[in-house]
Scaffold this motif. Structure first.
Motif, PDB file in Angstrom:
ATOM      1  N   PRO A 210       5.390  -3.847  -5.862  1.00 43.21           N
ATOM      2  CA  PRO A 210       3.950  -3.597  -5.957  1.00 43.21           C
ATOM      3  C   PRO A 210       3.627  -2.136  -5.659  1.00 43.21           C
ATOM      4  CG  PRO A 210       4.382  -5.606  -4.714  1.00 43.21           C
ATOM      5  CD  PRO A 210       5.702  -4.943  -4.917  1.00 43.21           C
ATOM      6  N   THR A 211       2.497  -1.671  -6.191  1.00 37.24           N
ATOM      7  CA  THR A 211       2.133  -0.260  -6.078  1.00 37.24           C
ATOM      8  C   THR A 211       0.943  -0.012  -5.173  1.00 37.24           C
ATOM      9  OG1 THR A 211       0.765  -0.481  -8.060  1.00 37.24           O
ATOM     10  CG2 THR A 211       3.029   0.287  -8.361  1.00 37.24           C
ATOM     11  N   ASP A 212       0.281  -1.061  -4.672  1.00 33.99           N
ATOM     12  CA  ASP A 212      -0.897  -0.858  -3.836  1.00 33.99           C
ATOM     13  C   ASP A 212      -1.165  -2.122  -3.023  1.00 33.99           C
ATOM     14  OD1 ASP A 212      -2.059  -2.663  -5.675  1.00 33.99           O
ATOM     15  OD2 ASP A 212      -3.008  -1.063  -6.817  1.00 33.99           O
ATOM     16  N   SER A 213      -2.263  -2.120  -2.287  1.00 36.98           N
ATOM     17  CA  SER A 213      -2.591  -3.268  -1.446  1.00 36.98           C
ATOM     18  C   SER A 213      -2.764  -4.533  -2.270  1.00 36.98           C
ATOM     19  CB  SER A 213      -3.885  -2.998  -0.664  1.00 36.98           C
ATOM     20  OG  SER A 213      -3.767  -1.875   0.167  1.00 36.98           O
ATOM     21  N   ASP A 214      -3.512  -4.431  -3.369  1.00 25.30           N
ATOM     22  CA  ASP A 214      -3.809  -5.616  -4.174  1.00 25.30           C
ATOM     23  C   ASP A 214      -2.540  -6.292  -4.683  1.00 25.30           C
ATOM     24  OD1 ASP A 214      -6.470  -5.094  -3.793  1.00 25.30           O
ATOM     25  OD2 ASP A 214      -6.818  -4.243  -5.776  1.00 25.30           O
ATOM     26  N   THR A 215      -1.652  -5.502  -5.296  1.00 24.28           N
ATOM     27  CA  THR A 215      -0.439  -6.105  -5.852  1.00 24.28           C
ATOM     28  C   THR A 215       0.524  -6.528  -4.744  1.00 24.28           C
ATOM     29  OG1 THR A 215       0.433  -3.860  -6.166  1.00 24.28           O
ATOM     30  CG2 THR A 215      -0.599  -4.919  -8.065  1.00 24.28           C
ATOM     31  N   GLY A 216       0.480  -5.851  -3.592  1.00 21.94           N
ATOM     32  CA  GLY A 216       1.309  -6.282  -2.468  1.00 21.94           C
ATOM     33  C   GLY A 216       0.875  -7.623  -1.917  1.00 21.94           C
ATOM     34  N   ILE A 217      -0.446  -7.789  -1.730  1.00 23.00           N
ATOM     35  CA  ILE A 217      -0.958  -9.070  -1.226  1.00 23.00           C
ATOM     36  C   ILE A 217      -0.717 -10.170  -2.254  1.00 23.00           C
ATOM     37  CG2 ILE A 217      -3.052 -10.295  -0.508  1.00 23.00           C
ATOM     38  CD1 ILE A 217      -4.071  -7.571   0.538  1.00 23.00           C
TER      39      ILE A 217
ATOM     40  N   SER B 298       0.792  -1.227   0.000  1.00 25.53           N
ATOM     41  CA  SER B 298       0.000   0.000   0.000  1.00 25.53           C
ATOM     42  C   SER B 298       0.824   1.277   0.000  1.00 25.53           C
ATOM     43  CB  SER B 298      -0.931   0.002   1.205  1.00 25.53           C
ATOM     44  OG  SER B 298      -1.561   1.255   1.367  1.00 25.53           O
ATOM     45  N   THR B 299       0.456   2.187  -0.901  1.00 23.27           N
ATOM     46  CA  THR B 299       1.036   3.529  -0.878  1.00 23.27           C
ATOM     47  C   THR B 299       0.569   4.302   0.343  1.00 23.27           C
ATOM     48  OG1 THR B 299       1.115   3.578  -3.299  1.00 23.27           O
ATOM     49  CG2 THR B 299       1.211   5.691  -2.170  1.00 23.27           C
ATOM     50  N   THR B 300      -0.687   4.079   0.750  1.00 22.28           N
ATOM     51  CA  THR B 300      -1.274   4.839   1.861  1.00 22.28           C
ATOM     52  C   THR B 300      -0.447   4.710   3.135  1.00 22.28           C
ATOM     53  OG1 THR B 300      -3.490   4.542   0.931  1.00 22.28           O
ATOM     54  CG2 THR B 300      -3.351   5.151   3.252  1.00 22.28           C
ATOM     55  N   THR B 301       0.021   3.505   3.447  1.00 23.47           N
ATOM     56  CA  THR B 301       0.747   3.282   4.700  1.00 23.47           C
ATOM     57  C   THR B 301       2.257   3.221   4.513  1.00 23.47           C
ATOM     58  OG1 THR B 301       0.516   0.873   4.518  1.00 23.47           O
ATOM     59  CG2 THR B 301      -1.215   2.061   5.705  1.00 23.47           C
TER      60      THR B 301
ATOM     61  N   TYR C 269      11.974  -4.182   7.372  1.00 21.45           N
ATOM     62  CA  TYR C 269      12.128  -3.293   6.229  1.00 21.45           C
ATOM     63  C   TYR C 269      10.811  -3.216   5.461  1.00 21.45           C
ATOM     64  CZ  TYR C 269      17.167  -3.664   7.036  1.00 21.45           C
ATOM     65  OH  TYR C 269      18.419  -3.614   7.603  1.00 21.45           O
ATOM     66  N   SER C 270      10.544  -2.044   4.891  1.00 21.32           N
ATOM     67  CA  SER C 270       9.304  -1.826   4.146  1.00 21.32           C
ATOM     68  C   SER C 270       9.652  -1.077   2.868  1.00 21.32           C
ATOM     69  CB  SER C 270       8.327  -1.009   5.006  1.00 21.32           C
ATOM     70  OG  SER C 270       7.098  -0.836   4.363  1.00 21.32           O
ATOM     71  N   TRP C 271       9.544  -1.785   1.746  1.00 20.38           N
ATOM     72  CA  TRP C 271       9.940  -1.201   0.464  1.00 20.38           C
ATOM     73  C   TRP C 271       8.843  -0.278  -0.062  1.00 20.38           C
ATOM     74  CZ3 TRP C 271      14.667  -1.510  -1.715  1.00 20.38           C
ATOM     75  CH2 TRP C 271      15.526  -2.536  -1.300  1.00 20.38           C
ATOM     76  N   ASP C 272       9.272   0.879  -0.602  1.00 22.03           N
ATOM     77  CA  ASP C 272       8.329   1.803  -1.222  1.00 22.03           C
ATOM     78  C   ASP C 272       7.717   1.180  -2.472  1.00 22.03           C
ATOM     79  OD1 ASP C 272       8.789   3.677   0.670  1.00 22.03           O
ATOM     80  OD2 ASP C 272       9.865   5.102  -0.609  1.00 22.03           O
ATOM     81  N   PRO C 273       6.494   1.599  -2.819  1.00 23.06           N
ATOM     82  CA  PRO C 273       5.844   1.016  -3.987  1.00 23.06           C
ATOM     83  C   PRO C 273       6.413   1.517  -5.306  1.00 23.06           C
ATOM     84  CG  PRO C 273       4.308   2.407  -2.725  1.00 23.06           C
ATOM     85  CD  PRO C 273       5.653   2.532  -2.099  1.00 23.06           C
TER      86      PRO C 273
ATOM     87  N   ARG D 162       1.583  -4.523   3.094  1.00 21.60           N
ATOM     88  CA  ARG D 162       0.830  -3.397   3.649  1.00 21.60           C
ATOM     89  C   ARG D 162      -0.534  -3.332   2.954  1.00 21.60           C
ATOM     90  NH1 ARG D 162       5.824  -1.145   2.090  1.00 21.60           N
ATOM     91  NH2 ARG D 162       4.756  -0.104   0.365  1.00 21.60           N
ATOM     92  N   SER D 163      -1.602  -3.117   3.737  1.00 16.71           N
ATOM     93  CA  SER D 163      -2.930  -3.078   3.128  1.00 16.71           C
ATOM     94  C   SER D 163      -3.784  -2.006   3.779  1.00 16.71           C
ATOM     95  CB  SER D 163      -3.643  -4.430   3.252  1.00 16.71           C
ATOM     96  OG  SER D 163      -4.952  -4.362   2.699  1.00 16.71           O
ATOM     97  N   SER D 164      -4.471  -1.237   2.960  1.00 18.03           N
ATOM     98  CA  SER D 164      -5.450  -0.273   3.462  1.00 18.03           C
ATOM     99  C   SER D 164      -6.847  -0.657   3.004  1.00 18.03           C
ATOM    100  CB  SER D 164      -5.099   1.141   2.998  1.00 18.03           C
ATOM    101  OG  SER D 164      -4.927   1.196   1.597  1.00 18.03           O
ATOM    102  N   ARG D 165      -7.061  -1.919   2.734  1.00 19.38           N
ATOM    103  CA  ARG D 165      -8.401  -2.443   2.455  1.00 19.38           C
ATOM    104  C   ARG D 165      -8.644  -3.690   3.283  1.00 19.38           C
ATOM    105  NH1 ARG D 165      -8.281  -7.127  -0.187  1.00 19.38           N
ATOM    106  NH2 ARG D 165      -6.737  -7.605  -1.795  1.00 19.38           N
ATOM    107  N   TYR D 166      -9.919  -4.067   3.361  1.00 20.52           N
ATOM    108  CA  TYR D 166     -10.324  -5.231   4.139  1.00 20.52           C
ATOM    109  C   TYR D 166     -10.134  -6.525   3.352  1.00 20.52           C
ATOM    110  CZ  TYR D 166     -12.715  -1.794   7.083  1.00 20.52           C
ATOM    111  OH  TYR D 166     -13.009  -0.749   7.902  1.00 20.52           O
TER     112      TYR D 166
END
Length: 574
Positions: free
Chosen positions: A98-105, A51-54, A77-81, A126-130
């Motif tokens: 990945p660039t967002d929650s979906d591609t990260g998961i 997630s970009t949000t977090t 460590y947390s890689w930027d999207p 990282r995820s900002s969705r359920y």
């Protein structure tokens, strides 16, 4: 004395203890994006993407976690999207981040070794969705909550003013369905001008916002995400939570003052506070939804900062870190101990709440409602309301509302204009002529059954954001039929849609006298479900409205059922 259901006043927003808890700072050295230059995480380190949000929050956490004394055996460590094509750890192949929650998961899902074993390249997302049952990659994952955010909409203030400070959920839904297309129709105080809605491409901000609009504001609701209409601008290069990106990708012919876009309120607050969050607002300000500010103090009302996230934001969502379940038993409780040290209730993140300048609000580790370290998966989605079953609470204001019946009204005739169906706003079609007191009752209560002429048996409905319209039913805010002694209305920050409750006590009348015993008995015998919403400004903290069906006599407001009670007690049952 009774409180009119449609009376307008300013919503008072209370700052809860959640905001106080969030004032504790995450300690540590200045934050760094990604692992420090020249550092490739070791095989055993805990590495995340998504997630970009977090992004900025998890960068801050990883830097502070790794700076502990003694140094953790497994660093975080947390890689930027979307910035690199590099190996996430030593021994791993190059990947494009990945660039967002979906591609990260999805990256977590596709890592064949990912469950705390040797060879793991992606430990968490990282995820900002359920959790979402329609996404195969969400299966066999644990979503671990750590913070709260709220979705809202944003626009750029210009002179003369073109956009309002407030839109309702219904108006936002109609805007993104391309039904509401002129700012004057959204707010008659504004000049006519085209509404130009934008969406970021492929982001969790987009997904969560559209899901909330499809579920009366509940980002975890059962309905699929809203499908945007053809008028919605969706440039592939528009990034989430970035007025800068929108300005650069503005469609030819569009005017920035007519534009709106979804925005994470937490991200906006963080950008406004400086620190390590890059300010991408470009003058955009977050606005109210249903009269509820996104930030405190309310920037939409012209207040100056510093700003904090409103914990009662209208479109709330939780923020998560996602790990794989143990394949041996696929149990949500079986998160490995090393991951729990970071993400669990007693882990680093939950014991180091975010400071206010981070934008988001850390979840508490105890009490009711979502808590830091709570674990969710498919079939155990986070609740939409902080209330819990079996809890009885006092201090409530209860009011009632009803459906007016034309035949009980005999005032002078009044022509009504509006929409022949609920497919427009503030229409000009002739909807018929009715007694003035009937028309006023419809405006006060929301609906009235027509008993004369060719429209007999249909319903005249009214809403402050739609005007009058004709319908086959007395409709709630989602367009469903109001059910007597079942439907209740409440602000989402007070009781979430779908919450079931009973009345334990009706309290006292507004003048201090006892409420009518027979009327209270009827209300207490029912089980109520929150399916309706107040006109913005009418609800507020601990105010519920109970639908009691059609009026059954002249001067119905003098009947025992038409009551108001202060100091009432309710029991949430589900």
């Amino acid at each position: 004395m009774h409180i009119p259901r449609k009376a307008a006043r300013t919503v008072a927003v209370a700052v809860t203890a959640l905001a106080v808890a969030a004032a504790v700072a995450v300690v540590g050295p200045p934050v760094l994006a990604d692992p420090p230059a020249g550092v490739t995480p070791a095989t055993g380190d805990i590495v995340g993407v998504g997630s970009t949000t977090t992004r900025d929050v998890m960068n801050r956490y990883s830097t502070a976690y790794d700076a502990q004394n003694p140094t953790p055996s497994r660093k975080l460590y947390s890689w930027d999207p979307g910035q690199h094509s590099l190996p996430p750890k030593k021994g791993c192949v190059n990947v494009t981040w990945p660039t967002d929650s979906d591609t990260g998961i999805r990256a977590l899902h596709n890592d064949a070794a990912a469950y705390n074993t040797s060879g793991v390249c992606v430990d968490f997302a990282r995820s900002s969705r359920y959790p979402d049952a329609t996404r195969p990659e969400d299966a066999n994952k644990t979503f671990i909550a750590f913070a709260r955010d709220a979705m809202t909409w944003a626009a750029m203030p210009v002179t003369p003013k073109r956009t309002p400070k407030n839109l309702t959920v219904t108006q936002l839904r109609n805007i993104y369905l391309c039904v509401l297309t002129d700012w004057h129709n959204a707010n008659p105080a504004l000049p006519s001008g085209p509404i130009q809605p934008y969406l970021p491409s492929g982001s969790d901000t987009r997904t969560t916002f559209l899901r909330a609009l499809s579920n009366s504001g509940d980002a975890n609701g059962p309905n699929p995400s809203l499908t945007p209409g053809s008028c919605v601008r969706q440039p592939a290069a528009v990034e989430s939570d970035s007025g800068v990106s929108l300005q650069v990708n503005l469609r030819a012919g569009d005017t920035i003052g007519n534009v709106l876009m979804p925005y994470s309120a937490g991200a906006w607050v963080a950008q406004s506070r400086g620190g390590d969050a890059v300010d991408l607002r470009n003058g955009f300000t977050v606005r109210q939804i249903d009269g509820v500010p996104a930030a405190i103090p309310d920037v939409a009302a012209g207040a100056a900062g510093p700003y904090s996230l409103n914990p009662n934001g209208r479109l709330p969502r939780l923020l998560f870190n996602v790990v794989k379940n143990n394949p041996a038993n696929n149990d949500l409780a079986a998160v490995s101990a090393s991951y729990a040290t970071v993400f669990g209730k007693a882990g680093y993140i939950c014991t180091h709440p975010l400071s206010a300048d981070r934008g988001f609000l850390s979840l508490p580790t105890s009490g009711t409602g979502p808590r830091c370290g709570d674990k969710y998966g498919l079939g155990s989605a986070p609740p939409s309301s902080p209330q819990t079953g079996g809890q009885t609470t006092g201090g409530w204001l209860i009011t009632v509302y009803y459906t007016a019946v034309e035949g009980f009204h005999h005032g002078p005739p009044q022509q009504v204009r509006g929409c022949p169906r609920q497919e427009c706003t503030f229409g000009a079609d002739d909807l018929g002529t009715y007694p003035t007191d009937f028309v006023q009752a419809v405006r006060d209560e929301g609906a009235g059954r027509i008993t004369s002429g060719t429209r007999a048996g249909t319903y005249l409905n009214w809403s402050y954001d739609t005007g009058y319209w004709l319908d086959a039913i007395p409709a709630d805010t989602a367009g469903h039929r109001l059910e007597p002694f079942q439907t209740a209305g409440a602000d989402a920050a007070t009781l979430g849609r779908g919450t079931r409750f009973t009345i334990a006590s009706c309290g006292m009348a507004l003048d201090g006298s006892p409420v009518d015993a027979a009327g209270c008995t009827r209300l207490r015998a029912a089980t109520w479900t929150v399916r309706d919403e107040f006109t913005p400004g009418l609800g507020g903290d601990k105010h519920i409205d109970l639908y009691i069906g059609e009026e059954d006599r002249v001067n119905f407001t003098a009947s025992p059922l038409y009551l108001s009670g202060v100091g009432a007690r309710i029991t949430v049952v589900g």
